[in-house]
Scaffold this motif. Sequence first.
Motif, PDB file in Angstrom:
ATOM      1  N   MET A   1      45.696  44.765  27.070  1.00  0.00           N
ATOM      2  CA  MET A   1      48.050  44.534  27.565  1.00  0.00           C
ATOM      3  C   MET A   1      48.225  44.395  28.751  1.00  0.00           C
ATOM      4  O   MET A   1      47.301  43.864  30.024  1.00  0.00           O
ATOM      5  N   LYS A   2      49.013  42.868  29.140  1.00  0.00           N
ATOM      6  CA  LYS A   2      49.800  42.372  29.824  1.00  0.00           C
ATOM      7  C   LYS A   2      50.356  43.640  30.650  1.00  0.00           C
ATOM      8  O   LYS A   2      50.652  43.915  30.213  1.00  0.00           O
ATOM      9  N   LYS A   3      50.101  42.541  31.961  1.00  0.00           N
ATOM     10  CA  LYS A   3      51.951  43.445  33.159  1.00  0.00           C
ATOM     11  C   LYS A   3      52.380  42.684  33.535  1.00  0.00           C
ATOM     12  O   LYS A   3      51.896  41.406  33.502  1.00  0.00           O
ATOM     13  N   LEU A   4      53.396  42.751  33.606  1.00  0.00           N
ATOM     14  CA  LEU A   4      54.395  41.945  34.284  1.00  0.00           C
ATOM     15  C   LEU A   4      55.058  42.822  35.890  1.00  0.00           C
ATOM     16  O   LEU A   4      54.753  43.750  35.950  1.00  0.00           O
ATOM     17  N   CYS A   5      55.590  41.874  37.254  1.00  0.00           N
ATOM     18  CA  CYS A   5      55.948  42.519  38.294  1.00  0.00           C
ATOM     19  C   CYS A   5      56.849  42.509  37.744  1.00  0.00           C
ATOM     20  O   CYS A   5      57.964  42.720  37.222  1.00  0.00           O
ATOM     21  N   PHE A   6      57.387  43.243  38.963  1.00  0.00           N
ATOM     22  CA  PHE A   6      58.514  44.054  39.241  1.00  0.00           C
ATOM     23  C   PHE A   6      60.154  42.808  38.710  1.00  0.00           C
ATOM     24  O   PHE A   6      60.797  42.552  38.262  1.00  0.00           O
ATOM     25  N   GLY A   7      60.069  41.721  39.969  1.00  0.00           N
ATOM     26  CA  GLY A   7      60.502  41.010  39.454  1.00  0.00           C
ATOM     27  C   GLY A   7      61.003  40.247  37.920  1.00  0.00           C
ATOM     28  O   GLY A   7      61.822  39.813  38.059  1.00  0.00           O
ATOM     29  N   GLN A  23      72.196  42.229  39.521  1.00  0.00           N
ATOM     30  CA  GLN A  23      71.006  42.416  39.718  1.00  0.00           C
ATOM     31  C   GLN A  23      70.611  43.414  40.741  1.00  0.00           C
ATOM     32  O   GLN A  23      70.039  44.008  40.396  1.00  0.00           O
ATOM     33  N   LYS A  24      72.086  43.661  41.198  1.00  0.00           N
ATOM     34  CA  LYS A  24      71.465  44.438  42.528  1.00  0.00           C
ATOM     35  C   LYS A  24      72.068  45.757  42.123  1.00  0.00           C
ATOM     36  O   LYS A  24      71.116  47.466  42.215  1.00  0.00           O
ATOM     37  N   ARG A  25      72.198  46.547  41.429  1.00  0.00           N
ATOM     38  CA  ARG A  25      73.150  46.960  40.114  1.00  0.00           C
ATOM     39  C   ARG A  25      71.811  47.704  39.744  1.00  0.00           C
ATOM     40  O   ARG A  25      70.991  48.945  39.464  1.00  0.00           O
ATOM     41  N   LEU A  26      70.950  46.257  39.118  1.00  0.00           N
ATOM     42  CA  LEU A  26      69.546  46.693  37.566  1.00  0.00           C
ATOM     43  C   LEU A  26      68.815  46.990  38.267  1.00  0.00           C
ATOM     44  O   LEU A  26      68.315  48.169  38.128  1.00  0.00           O
ATOM     45  N   CYS A  27      68.482  46.807  39.639  1.00  0.00           N
ATOM     46  CA  CYS A  27      67.419  46.668  40.677  1.00  0.00           C
ATOM     47  C   CYS A  27      67.583  48.764  40.600  1.00  0.00           C
ATOM     48  O   CYS A  27      66.815  49.294  40.663  1.00  0.00           O
ATOM     49  N   VAL A  47      66.787  43.519  47.703  1.00  0.00           N
ATOM     50  CA  VAL A  47      66.824  43.709  46.818  1.00  0.00           C
ATOM     51  C   VAL A  47      66.777  42.030  45.498  1.00  0.00           C
ATOM     52  O   VAL A  47      65.813  41.980  44.793  1.00  0.00           O
ATOM     53  N   SER A  48      66.742  41.310  46.416  1.00  0.00           N
ATOM     54  CA  SER A  48      66.631  39.512  46.301  1.00  0.00           C
ATOM     55  C   SER A  48      64.921  40.110  47.247  1.00  0.00           C
ATOM     56  O   SER A  48      64.455  38.867  45.490  1.00  0.00           O
ATOM     57  N   ASP A  49      64.111  39.893  47.830  1.00  0.00           N
ATOM     58  CA  ASP A  49      62.661  40.194  48.275  1.00  0.00           C
ATOM     59  C   ASP A  49      61.665  40.819  46.521  1.00  0.00           C
ATOM     60  O   ASP A  49      61.032  40.671  46.549  1.00  0.00           O
ATOM     61  N   LEU A  50      62.616  41.778  46.760  1.00  0.00           N
ATOM     62  CA  LEU A  50      61.627  42.640  44.670  1.00  0.00           C
ATOM     63  C   LEU A  50      61.938  41.908  44.203  1.00  0.00           C
ATOM     64  O   LEU A  50      60.887  41.339  43.068  1.00  0.00           O
ATOM     65  N   ILE A  51      62.924  41.160  43.702  1.00  0.00           N
ATOM     66  CA  ILE A  51      63.507  39.762  42.047  1.00  0.00           C
ATOM     67  C   ILE A  51      62.023  38.706  42.848  1.00  0.00           C
ATOM     68  O   ILE A  51      61.759  38.747  42.060  1.00  0.00           O
ATOM     69  N   LEU A  52      62.031  38.578  43.880  1.00  0.00           N
ATOM     70  CA  LEU A  52      61.373  37.469  44.068  1.00  0.00           C
ATOM     71  C   LEU A  52      59.811  37.535  43.989  1.00  0.00           C
ATOM     72  O   LEU A  52      58.920  36.655  44.358  1.00  0.00           O
ATOM     73  N   GLY A  53      59.644  39.099  43.825  1.00  0.00           N
ATOM     74  CA  GLY A  53      58.084  38.920  44.076  1.00  0.00           C
ATOM     75  C   GLY A  53      57.648  38.874  46.439  1.00  0.00           C
ATOM     76  O   GLY A  53      56.490  39.522  46.353  1.00  0.00           O
ATOM     77  N   LYS A  54      58.259  39.142  46.735  1.00  0.00           N
ATOM     78  CA  LYS A  54      58.237  38.961  48.338  1.00  0.00           C
ATOM     79  C   LYS A  54      57.637  40.712  48.642  1.00  0.00           C
ATOM     80  O   LYS A  54      57.313  40.604  49.964  1.00  0.00           O
ATOM     81  N   LYS A  55      57.968  41.576  47.801  1.00  0.00           N
ATOM     82  CA  LYS A  55      58.719  42.945  48.875  1.00  0.00           C
ATOM     83  C   LYS A  55      57.757  44.042  47.581  1.00  0.00           C
ATOM     84  O   LYS A  55      58.737  43.650  46.076  1.00  0.00           O
ATOM     85  N   ILE A  56      57.365  44.067  47.740  1.00  0.00           N
ATOM     86  CA  ILE A  56      56.534  45.663  47.264  1.00  0.00           C
ATOM     87  C   ILE A  56      56.905  47.269  47.470  1.00  0.00           C
ATOM     88  O   ILE A  56      57.153  47.295  48.212  1.00  0.00           O
TER      89      ILE A  56
END
Length: 59
Positions: A1-7, A23-27, A47-56
């Motif tokens: 099974m593959k995993k997807l990052c949050f972004g 995106q802000k509402r969705l996240c 929100v932007s950092d989470l979408i771009l994978g910059k923030k965990i």
Amino acid sequence: MKKLCFGTFATILKKCMAKRVTQKRLCGTMLLSIAPTYDISGEDGTVSDLILGKKIYHP
């Protein structure tokens, strides 16, 4: 099974949602479903950092 990052997961869901959903509402909704006290709906940078994978996510 593959995993997807949050972004990647959020981007896929955003493409499937109605255009009026931001995106802000969705996240924010996704994270509130996991951790009810973690509200990021007012934090554009987070929100932007989470979408771009910059923030965990750490509740």
